[in-house]
Scaffold this motif. Structure first.
Motif, mmCIF file in Angstrom:
data_model
loop_
_atom_site.group_PDB
_atom_site.id
_atom_site.type_symbol
_atom_site.label_atom_id
_atom_site.label_comp_id
_atom_site.label_asym_id
_atom_site.label_seq_id
_atom_site.Cartn_x
_atom_site.Cartn_y
_atom_site.Cartn_z
ATOM 1 N N VAL A 352 0.806 -1.211 -0.073
ATOM 2 C CA VAL A 352 0.015 -0.100 0.044
ATOM 3 C C VAL A 352 1.007 1.094 0.140
ATOM 4 O O VAL A 352 1.636 1.610 0.925
ATOM 5 C CB VAL A 352 -0.999 0.126 1.182
ATOM 6 C CG1 VAL A 352 -1.818 1.320 1.276
ATOM 7 C CG2 VAL A 352 -1.646 -1.296 1.184
ATOM 8 N N SER A 353 0.861 1.998 -0.971
ATOM 9 C CA SER A 353 1.749 3.262 -1.087
ATOM 10 C C SER A 353 0.765 4.449 -1.058
ATOM 11 O O SER A 353 -0.212 4.561 -1.730
ATOM 12 C CB SER A 353 2.296 3.319 -2.553
ATOM 13 O OG SER A 353 3.173 2.084 -2.763
ATOM 14 N N THR A 354 1.173 5.393 -0.143
ATOM 15 C CA THR A 354 0.370 6.583 0.177
ATOM 16 C C THR A 354 1.345 7.809 -0.349
ATOM 17 O O THR A 354 2.195 7.972 0.398
ATOM 18 C CB THR A 354 -0.203 6.483 1.696
ATOM 19 O OG1 THR A 354 -0.867 5.335 1.871
ATOM 20 C CG2 THR A 354 -1.102 7.546 1.587
ATOM 21 N N ILE A 355 0.619 8.466 -1.183
ATOM 22 C CA ILE A 355 1.337 9.791 -1.744
ATOM 23 C C ILE A 355 0.796 11.009 -0.604
ATOM 24 O O ILE A 355 -0.706 11.034 -0.765
ATOM 25 C CB ILE A 355 0.977 10.183 -2.962
ATOM 26 C CG1 ILE A 355 1.647 8.871 -3.755
ATOM 27 C CG2 ILE A 355 1.884 11.137 -3.519
ATOM 28 C CD1 ILE A 355 1.232 8.988 -5.345
ATOM 29 N N VAL A 356 1.440 11.523 -0.209
ATOM 30 C CA VAL A 356 0.941 12.581 0.835
ATOM 31 C C VAL A 356 1.844 13.838 0.585
ATOM 32 O O VAL A 356 2.954 13.786 0.227
ATOM 33 C CB VAL A 356 0.800 12.150 2.219
ATOM 34 C CG1 VAL A 356 0.121 11.058 2.632
ATOM 35 C CG2 VAL A 356 2.316 11.945 2.830
ATOM 36 N N THR A 357 1.030 14.899 1.110
ATOM 37 C CA THR A 357 1.884 16.216 1.176
ATOM 38 C C THR A 357 1.962 16.579 2.667
ATOM 39 O O THR A 357 1.253 15.835 3.558
ATOM 40 C CB THR A 357 1.227 17.344 0.329
ATOM 41 O OG1 THR A 357 -0.179 17.695 1.307
ATOM 42 C CG2 THR A 357 0.880 16.949 -0.891
#
Ligand code: AMP
Length: 400
Positions: A352-357
């Protein structure tokens, strides 16, 4: 199992057999034909009290075998003829269609007929299905209420009611409709309610709508599936898209990409398509037919990537999804767990890859608290990582 509408993949089962659960020979036969050998924990906990006619409230996730846990006792109890006696309320059209397919399989030896009343499809075909005197109706709340109000369906003989994914129903704002529907069904009915979580509004609904219910909780400790590698990519807002594209090149397996809003799912779909990716999308602005087709293409592998919103993606039950990419972090921890649960089914592994700022870091901390571990910070080639100690950008006032 050879019904394409029913997802089929291994789930953890018990050592019990279906013969131990008090089912009759015709129903056991249909279970054998479907190919289920042992009941799952939720099935062995729910089926015996369900056969006794008890009200039940069960905590169970999608993927635990909960659909068969309520369909099998209904199939046991009902024979064809006598009008509409069982009603199953589902939050989404996909879940309703899968449930209908289960009824046809398990109810085969009792000739059970099921109609599916869901939004986004023409009323006419549904009127025909109602005229054929179904024994069971599976419906989404809005469309069912439409039929009840137009008097195209009568629910005054309903003896069995199932509320599936009650917490999901709450998330979608369906509780007022559900309450209205419940008010139209005889009070003498038996009710079974399934929910992955028990927020206070669902507890309250259960207290008012169920009679002395048996509470069944098989939610695994820790709640997050094993076999999942969680990864976090902290980037600047303008780098979210390059990070997604780089991730899609890095992991080449079957991938489900989550966007929070429908417009973003649509936008991402077009970007990925323009880049030559085999991609499909599902969200609630798409017609039922197109959503079913997109899921089928993804399941069969002709489209490696599926872009989905939480609502449309919640019930996705496709074996072998290797990679979940959260293009947007979910709004709450429950959604993160649900999204993550689409991968690493049973013995398989998943990422599970989560892209966040930086703005998402509060939610990241909540997710980490639930998982009981920090999520590994990772980088992808060509995308500058955001350094977390860095302060959020402050607006500089321009001088005039
Ligand atoms: P559900 O939680 O109802 O969405 O079911 C998840 C998946 O488990 C579906 O693909 C079912 O076909 C499968 N399944 C459910 N019960 C069993 C069982 N007893 N044995 C094998 N597979 C099952």
């Amino acid at each position: 199992m050879n019904d394409a509408r029913v997802p089929h993949h291994p789930v953890p089962t018990t050592v019990e057999t279906f013969d131990d659960l008090g089912l009759s020979a015709p129903i056991r036969q249909s279970i054998r034909e479907v190919g289920f050998e042992h009941p799952t924990p939720i099935q062995s906990a729910v089926i015996p009290p369900a056969l006794r006619g008890q009200d039940i409230i069960a905590l169970a996730q999608t993927g635990s075998g909960k659909t068969a846990a309520f369909v099998i006792p209904l199939a046991e109890k009902l024979q064809h003829g006598g009008g509409l006696r069982a009603l199953i309320i589902s939050p989404t059209r996909e879940i309703a269609l899968q449930t209908q397919a289960f009824i046809e399989l398990f109810g085969k030896n009792h000739d059970l007929k099921a109609a599916c009343l869901i939004g986004g499809v023409k009323m006419q075909g549904q009127m025909r299905a109602i005229k054929e005197q179904p024994d069971i109706v599976v419906a989404t709340p809005g469309r069912l209420l439409d039929h009840i109000k137009r008097k195209t369906i009568r629910v005054d003989k309903v003896e069995e009611l199932v509320l599936d994914e009650a917490d999901h129903m709450l998330d979608l704002g369906f509780l007022p409709q559900v309450r209205q529907i419940l008010g139209k069904i005889p009070k003498t009915r038996r009710t079974m309610m399934f929910s992955a979580t028990m927020p206070p509004a669902i507890e309250e609904l259960a207290r008012t709508m169920l009679r002395d219910p048996l509470r069944i909780d098989i939610t695994p400790v820790g709640r997050a599936a094993v076999g999942i590698t969680h990864r976090l990519y902290v980037v600047a807002p303008e780098n979210k898209r390059p990070a997604l594209l780089a991730l899609l090149h890095q992991e080449l397996g079957s991938t489900l990409v989550f966007a929070r809003r429908r417009v973003d799912a649509e936008w991402l779909y077009h970007i990925l398509q323009r880049q030559g990716h085999p991609v499909a999308r599902i969200h609630s602005d798409r017609s039922q037919g197109k959503r079913v087709q997109a899921l089928a293409n993804f399941r069969e592998g002709s489209h490696r990537i599926l872009v989905a919103t939480d609502i449309a993606g919640r019930g996705i039950d496709v074996p072998g999804i290797e990679h979940i990419i959260n293009f947007d972090i979910p709004e709450n921890v429950e959604d993160y767990i649900h999204r993550a649960g689409r991968t690493a089914r049973v013995d398989r592994e998943g990422i599970v890859s989560t892209i966040v700022t930086w703005q998402d870091l509060m939610m990241v901390r909540q997710i980490e608290a639930t998982l009981g571990q920090p999520i590994a910070r990772c980088t992808v080639p060509g995308v500058e990582p955001w350094v977390e100690r860095q302060k959020p950008p402050t607006r500089t006032r321009s001088r005039v």
